[in-house]
Design an enzyme around this catalytic site. Structure first.
Site, mmCIF file in Angstrom:
data_model
loop_
_atom_site.group_PDB
_atom_site.id
_atom_site.type_symbol
_atom_site.label_atom_id
_atom_site.label_comp_id
_atom_site.label_asym_id
_atom_site.label_seq_id
_atom_site.Cartn_x
_atom_site.Cartn_y
_atom_site.Cartn_z
ATOM 1 N N LYS A 115 0.811 -1.224 0.000
ATOM 2 C CA LYS A 115 0.000 0.000 0.000
ATOM 3 C C LYS A 115 0.843 1.271 0.000
ATOM 4 C CE LYS A 115 -3.191 -2.960 0.106
ATOM 5 N NZ LYS A 115 -3.615 -3.495 -1.182
ATOM 6 N N GLU A 199 -2.723 8.466 7.418
ATOM 7 C CA GLU A 199 -3.643 9.188 6.536
ATOM 8 C C GLU A 199 -4.613 10.000 7.369
ATOM 9 O OE1 GLU A 199 -4.258 6.277 2.622
ATOM 10 O OE2 GLU A 199 -5.904 6.614 3.997
ATOM 11 N N HIS A 234 -15.698 -4.596 7.672
ATOM 12 C CA HIS A 234 -14.969 -4.659 6.401
ATOM 13 C C HIS A 234 -15.392 -5.829 5.524
ATOM 14 C CE1 HIS A 234 -12.832 -1.329 7.955
ATOM 15 N NE2 HIS A 234 -12.305 -2.010 8.943
ATOM 16 N N ARG A 292 -7.891 -8.467 -9.152
ATOM 17 C CA ARG A 292 -8.607 -9.741 -9.342
ATOM 18 C C ARG A 292 -10.014 -9.447 -9.842
ATOM 19 N NH1 ARG A 292 -9.118 -8.396 -3.701
ATOM 20 N NH2 ARG A 292 -11.296 -7.830 -3.334
HETATM 21 C C1 MV4 Z 1 -10.177 5.060 5.477
HETATM 22 C C2 MV4 Z 1 -11.378 5.613 5.989
HETATM 23 C C3 MV4 Z 1 -11.382 6.963 6.232
HETATM 24 N N1 MV4 Z 1 -10.277 7.716 6.004
HETATM 25 N N2 MV4 Z 1 -9.108 5.840 5.272
HETATM 26 C C4 MV4 Z 1 -11.552 0.500 5.565
HETATM 27 C C5 MV4 Z 1 -11.142 -0.621 4.670
HETATM 28 C C6 MV4 Z 1 -9.928 -0.180 3.964
HETATM 29 N N3 MV4 Z 1 -10.011 -0.533 2.564
HETATM 30 C C7 MV4 Z 1 -9.868 1.291 4.171
HETATM 31 N N4 MV4 Z 1 -10.911 1.653 5.079
HETATM 32 C C8 MV4 Z 1 -11.121 2.941 5.416
HETATM 33 N N5 MV4 Z 1 -10.075 3.768 5.190
HETATM 34 C C9 MV4 Z 1 -9.176 7.130 5.540
HETATM 35 N N6 MV4 Z 1 -8.086 7.879 5.352
HETATM 36 C C10 MV4 Z 1 -12.462 4.774 6.214
HETATM 37 C C11 MV4 Z 1 -12.331 3.438 5.955
HETATM 38 C C12 MV4 Z 1 -13.482 2.634 6.296
HETATM 39 C C13 MV4 Z 1 -14.255 2.029 5.326
HETATM 40 C C14 MV4 Z 1 -13.948 2.131 3.977
HETATM 41 C C15 MV4 Z 1 -14.723 1.540 3.028
HETATM 42 C C16 MV4 Z 1 -15.848 0.830 3.416
HETATM 43 C C17 MV4 Z 1 -16.179 0.692 4.739
HETATM 44 C C18 MV4 Z 1 -15.387 1.293 5.705
HETATM 45 C C19 MV4 Z 1 -15.736 1.158 7.046
HETATM 46 C C20 MV4 Z 1 -14.972 1.752 7.985
HETATM 47 C C21 MV4 Z 1 -13.839 2.476 7.616
#
Ligand code: MV4
Length: 504
Positions: A115, A199, A234, A292
Site C-alpha cells: 500500500k 492518513e 470490512h 482480481r
Molecule cells: C479510510 C477511511 C477513512 N479515512 N481511510 C476501511 C477498509 C480499507 N479498505 C480502508 N478503510 C477505510 N479507510 C481514511 N483515510 C475509512 C475506511 C473505512 C471504510 C472504507 C470503506 C468501506 C467501509 C469502511 C468502514 C470503515 C472504515
C-alpha cells in the site's frame, strides 16, 4: 487456450465454469477433501483433489494446484478471488510452468499489494490520494513531523494490510507515536512487514470503486462505478451501481482516474480501483487496487452487458478489447446482496450444517450466483458466502423492490443465513434515501432481530419446516392469499402457517 484450471471453490468457481462452458473451453475443478461433493466439482468437466480441508493444505497449496494443472493438461489457471488470486509468487510460478495466469502481470499484483508503494506510485501519476505520509518501518520521527501538520483524527495503516486489516485510529497527535509503534509491531507479526503509514481520516465516507479492463495491446476502458459502502467489519453486504451520489461528470473523472491508476502499474486484465468518496466536498481519493475479479462484479455485468469473466479469459489469451470507452453505457440499476451462512441475530456468527431445503428465487431481472444445493453441507473451513443475489431494473427503486421480493422468496433451511436481515436493510428508509455511507450498518441495523420475520410459530424446528415446504412444493397444501396481491404468501408465510396435525 485448451483447458482452464479453476483454483477456487464455491460460487465464483461455478461462475467461472459457466464462462468456460460458453466459450467451449473445458474446465478443471480442484477441491479439498471437505469439498468432494461441492457444486463446482459436480459442474466441472474434470476435478482433482488437492488436499485436506485446511486452506493452507489445499486452495493455498501452490504445488498441489500446479500439479493438478499438469496432470490434467490444463494450460491456463483462473484464480477467482481470495486464496491465491492476489499472490504475485503464484502468478509467477504459473507463468514459469508455462501456464497462462488469467489475471494481471505479477509485477502489478506486487506493486498494488504494497500500500505504501502504490500510494507513492499513484501520487507520482497525479492520482489523488488521502493527505498523509509515506510509509516507514522505523523512522517514526520523520512521520511524526509530517503527520503533525495534518489535523487529527488520523488513521495508522499497515502497508501490507488492506481491506481494513491493521488499521488504527488516532484522535490526538500525542497518541501517534505509541500507536505507530504498536501498529508496526502488530503488522510485523501479522504480515512480516512492519511498514506503517498515516492518513487523514475521511469522516463517514462512501466506498466507491471503478471496474477497469485493459488488454495486452494498450487498450483500456472503465466500466463505471460500484458503490459498496454497506459493510460490517470490512465485509461487504450490499453493492449497487450506479451510485446515487455520482454525477455524470464525476463518473467520467473517476473512470479516467481509475484507468490512469491501472496504467501506472502496467496493468492488464480486469481490475478494480477503490476510492474513498467524501459526500461533503465530493472529493475522491485512491485507496487501493484489487488485482482480481471481485465478488460484486455482477452488478457491472448487469448494467453494461459486458461479461467480465469471459473478457478476463479473452484478454489473457491475447485478444484485443472489442470495444472502446464510447461504446460503453450503463443501463438501469443493479443491486447485489451477499447471502452468507451467518446468523445476523447473534452478531453474524458463522453457521454450518446441511442445507435441508433450498428454494432459490428467479424471475425477470433476477440473477443468483450460487454455490449451493439442497442437501449441500456447509462447513466452517472457508468464507461463509453461499451465493449472491443480484437484481436489475430500469430504476433503483425497481431493482430494490425486485431484491426485496427475491429475498422473501429465498428459502434456505437447515443453516442460519442473512436473507431476512438483508430484506429489512433494503426496506429501510435510509437505504431508500440513498444514505448508504459506511456508517449504515452501525447506525441503522444494530438493533435488528429476526422476530418480526418469522410469521407463525418460529419455534418449529427446520426439519418440520422442511416437511411442510416439501408438501407445499408437492402441491398438497395451499395457504390463503390471492395471486398478484400483496397478500400473496411468501414461502416463509406459507410454511409459517403449517401446524403439526393441521389441515394438510
Ligand atoms: C479510510 C477511511 C477513512 N479515512 N481511510 C476501511 C477498509 C480499507 N479498505 C480502508 N478503510 C477505510 N479507510 C481514511 N483515510 C475509512 C475506511 C473505512 C471504510 C472504507 C470503506 C468501506 C467501509 C469502511 C468502514 C470503515 C472504515
Amino acid at each position: 487456450m485448451k483447458k482452464i484450471l479453476i483454483a477456487n471453490r464455491g460460487e465464483i468457481a461455478v461462475r467461472i465454469i459457466h464462462a468456460c462452458r460458453e466459450m467451449n473451453i473445458p474446465a478443471v475443478a480442484v477441491f479439498s477433501e471437505a469439498d468432494r461433493t461441492a457444486l463446482h466439482v459436480q459442474l466441472a468437466d474434470e476435478s482433482v483433489c488437492i488436499g485436506p480441508p485446511s486452506p493452507l493444505e489445499s486452495y493455498l497449496n501452490m504445488d498441489a494446484i500446479i500439479g493438478a494443472a499438469k496432470t490434467t493438461g490444463a494450460d491456463a489457471v483462473h484464480p477467482g478471488y481470495g486464496f491465491l488470486a492476489e499472490n504475485a509468487v503464484f502468478a509467477e510460478r504459473c507463468i514459469d510452468e508455462g501456464l497462462v495466469f488469467i489475471g494481471p502481470p505479477p509485477s502489478a499484483i506486487r506493486e498494488m499489494g504494497d500500500k505504501v508503494q502504490s500510494r507513492r506510485l499513484m501520487e507520482a501519476a497525479d492520482i489523488p490520494v488521502v493527505p498523509g505520509t509515506a510509509g516507514t518501518a522505523k523512522d517514526f520521527g520523520n512521520v511524526l513531523k509530517k503527520a503533525s501538520k495534518i489535523k487529527p483524527p488520523l488513521f495508522v495503516k499497515a502497508s501490507a494490510g488492506g481491506g481494513g486489516k491493521g488499521m488504527r485510529i488516532v484522535e490526538s497527535i500525542d497518541d501517534l507515536e505509541s500507536t505507530l509503534e504498536s501498529a508496526s509491531r502488530e503488522a510485523e507479526a501479522a504480515f512480516g512487514d512492519g511498514t506503517v503509514y498515516v492518513e487523514k481520516v475521511v469522516e463517514n465516507p462512501r466506498h466507491i470503486e471503478v471496474q477497469v479492463l485493459l488488454d495486452q495491446h494498450g487498450a483500456g476502458v472503465h466500466l463505471f462505478e460500484r458503490e459498496c459502502s454497506i459493510q460490517r467489519r470490512h465485509q461487504k453486504l450490499v453493492e449497487e451501481t450506479p451510485s446515487v451520489v455520482i454525477t455524470p461528470a464525476l463518473r467520467k473523472k473517476m473512470g479516467e482516474t481509475a484507468v490512469a491508476a491501472a496504467r501506472a502499474v502496467g496493468y492488464q486484465n480486469a481490475g478494480t480501483v477503490e476510492f474513498l468518496f467524501d459526500d461533503k466536498s465530493t472529493d475522491f481519493y485512491f485507496l487501493e487496487m484489487n488485482t482480481r475479479i471481485q465478488v460484486e462484479h455482477p452488478v457491472t455485468e448487469m448494467t453494461t452487458g459486458v461479461d467480465l469473466v469471459k473478457w478476463q479469459i479473452r484478454i489473457a489469451r491475447g485478444e484485443a478489447l472489442g470495444f472502446k470507452q464510447k461504446d460503453l453505457r450503463q443501463r438501469g440499476h443493479s443491486i447485489e446482496c451477499r447471502i452468507y451462512a451467518e446468523d445476523p441475530a447473534t452478531g453474524f456468527m458463522p453457521s454450518s450444517g446441511k442445507i435441508l431445503y433450498l428454494q432459490e428465487p428467479s424471475g425477470p431481472g433476477v440473477r443468483n450466483d450460487s454455490g449451493i444445493y439442497s442437501g449441500y453441507e456447509v462447513t466452517t473451513h472457508y468464507d461463509p458466502i453461499l451465493s449472491k443475489l443480484v437484481t436489475w431494473d430500469e430504476t433503483r427503486e425497481g431493482a430494490r423492490l425486485k431484491m426485496i421480493t427475491a429475498l422473501e422468496n429465498y428459502v434456505i433451511l437447515g443453516i442460519k443465513n442473512c436473507t431476512l436481515y438483508l430484506r429489512d436493510l433494503l426496506a429501510h428508509d435510509a437505504f431508500i434515501e440513498g444514505k448508504t455511507n459506511t456508517d449504515f450498518i452501525p447506525k441503522y441495523m444494530s438493533e435488528w432481530s429476526d422476530a418480526a420475520w418469522r410469521p407463525g410459530d418460529d419455534a418449529l424446528p427446520d426439519e418440520v419446516l422442511v416437511a411442510a415446504a416439501l408438501m407445499e412444493s408437492l402441491g398438497k397444501t395451499r395457504a390463503a392469499g390471492g395471486a398478484g396481491t400483496r397478500e400473496a404468501p411468501t414461502p416463509w408465510q406459507t410454511i409459517g402457517r403449517w401446524e403439526i396435525g393441521g389441515g394438510v
